[in-house]
Design an enzyme around this catalytic site. Structure first.
Site, PDB file in Angstrom:
ATOM      1  N   CYS A  13       0.862  -1.177   0.000  1.00 26.01           N
ATOM      2  CA  CYS A  13       0.000   0.000   0.000  1.00 26.01           C
ATOM      3  C   CYS A  13       0.900   1.230   0.000  1.00 26.01           C
ATOM      4  CB  CYS A  13      -0.915  -0.014   1.219  1.00 26.01           C
ATOM      5  SG  CYS A  13      -2.086  -1.373   1.197  1.00 26.01           S
ATOM      6  N   SER A  14       0.332   2.388  -0.006  1.00 26.36           N
ATOM      7  CA  SER A  14       1.083   3.631  -0.193  1.00 26.36           C
ATOM      8  C   SER A  14       2.295   3.776   0.724  1.00 26.36           C
ATOM      9  CB  SER A  14       0.153   4.833  -0.054  1.00 26.36           C
ATOM     10  OG  SER A  14      -0.455   4.828   1.222  1.00 26.36           O
ATOM     11  N   ASP A  15       2.125   3.664   2.025  1.00 31.00           N
ATOM     12  CA  ASP A  15       3.251   3.839   2.940  1.00 31.00           C
ATOM     13  C   ASP A  15       3.827   2.517   3.413  1.00 31.00           C
ATOM     14  OD1 ASP A  15       3.203   6.626   2.903  1.00 31.00           O
ATOM     15  OD2 ASP A  15       1.647   6.695   4.438  1.00 31.00           O
ATOM     16  N   GLY A  16       3.018   1.485   3.432  1.00 34.96           N
ATOM     17  CA  GLY A  16       3.498   0.169   3.809  1.00 34.96           C
ATOM     18  C   GLY A  16       3.464  -0.161   5.278  1.00 34.96           C
ATOM     19  N   TRP A  17       2.899   0.698   6.131  1.00 35.44           N
ATOM     20  CA  TRP A  17       2.891   0.342   7.548  1.00 35.44           C
ATOM     21  C   TRP A  17       1.513   0.440   8.194  1.00 35.44           C
ATOM     22  CZ3 TRP A  17       6.938   4.566   7.694  1.00 35.44           C
ATOM     23  CH2 TRP A  17       6.352   5.817   7.692  1.00 35.44           C
ATOM     24  N   ASP A  18       0.522   0.769   7.475  1.00 38.42           N
ATOM     25  CA  ASP A  18      -0.824   0.800   8.047  1.00 38.42           C
ATOM     26  C   ASP A  18      -1.669  -0.340   7.481  1.00 38.42           C
ATOM     27  OD1 ASP A  18      -0.453   2.936   9.789  1.00 38.42           O
ATOM     28  OD2 ASP A  18      -1.052   4.409   8.312  1.00 38.42           O
ATOM     29  N   ARG A  19      -2.282  -0.091   6.343  1.00 44.22           N
ATOM     30  CA  ARG A  19      -3.152  -1.117   5.755  1.00 44.22           C
ATOM     31  C   ARG A  19      -2.374  -2.360   5.355  1.00 44.22           C
ATOM     32  NH1 ARG A  19      -4.436   3.687   3.718  1.00 44.22           N
ATOM     33  NH2 ARG A  19      -3.269   3.263   1.832  1.00 44.22           N
ATOM     34  N   ARG A  59       0.215   7.266  15.336  1.00 40.70           N
ATOM     35  CA  ARG A  59      -1.109   6.715  15.037  1.00 40.70           C
ATOM     36  C   ARG A  59      -2.030   6.696  16.258  1.00 40.70           C
ATOM     37  NH1 ARG A  59       0.271   8.047  10.689  1.00 40.70           N
ATOM     38  NH2 ARG A  59       0.648   6.651   8.946  1.00 40.70           N
TER      39      ARG A  59
END
Length: 98
Positions: A13-19, A59
């Protein structure tokens, strides 16, 4: 299909650490019984959240004011884990109370 054919999956995903962490770790929890033990669950959190640099403080707004970075991804993930454990308790070595 991934389980039956023992296939690999690439997810980003965009940043790689949330979704990404959330989705990959839930899939791993469902597909790999070793993650449903106490030690395996802790390793899963370590691998998919801590090692990938999940920004816990930002977060969860720990010790700082809530801003646009606030997004309780870990809390949401824990709720998903709780729901899976609640529906399939016989599949887990631990209970919601750990």
């Amino acid at each position: 299909e991934v389980y039956e054919h023992r296939s690999s999956v690439l997810m980003h995903c965009s940043d790689g650490w949330d979704r990404t962490s959330q989705s990959v770790s839930l899939a791993a929890l469902c597909l790999d019984a070793s993650h449903r033990t106490r030690v395996g669950f802790l390793r899963l959190v370590q691998r998919d959240f801590c090692c990938f640099g999940h920004p816990f403080r930002k977060r969860l707004a720990l010790g700082q004011p809530v801003d646009s970075e606030f997004c309780p991804v870990l809390i949401q993930w824990l709720e998903c884990v709780y729901q899976i454990v609640d529906q399939f308790p016989w599949e887990f070595e631990f209970t919601p109370g750990l």
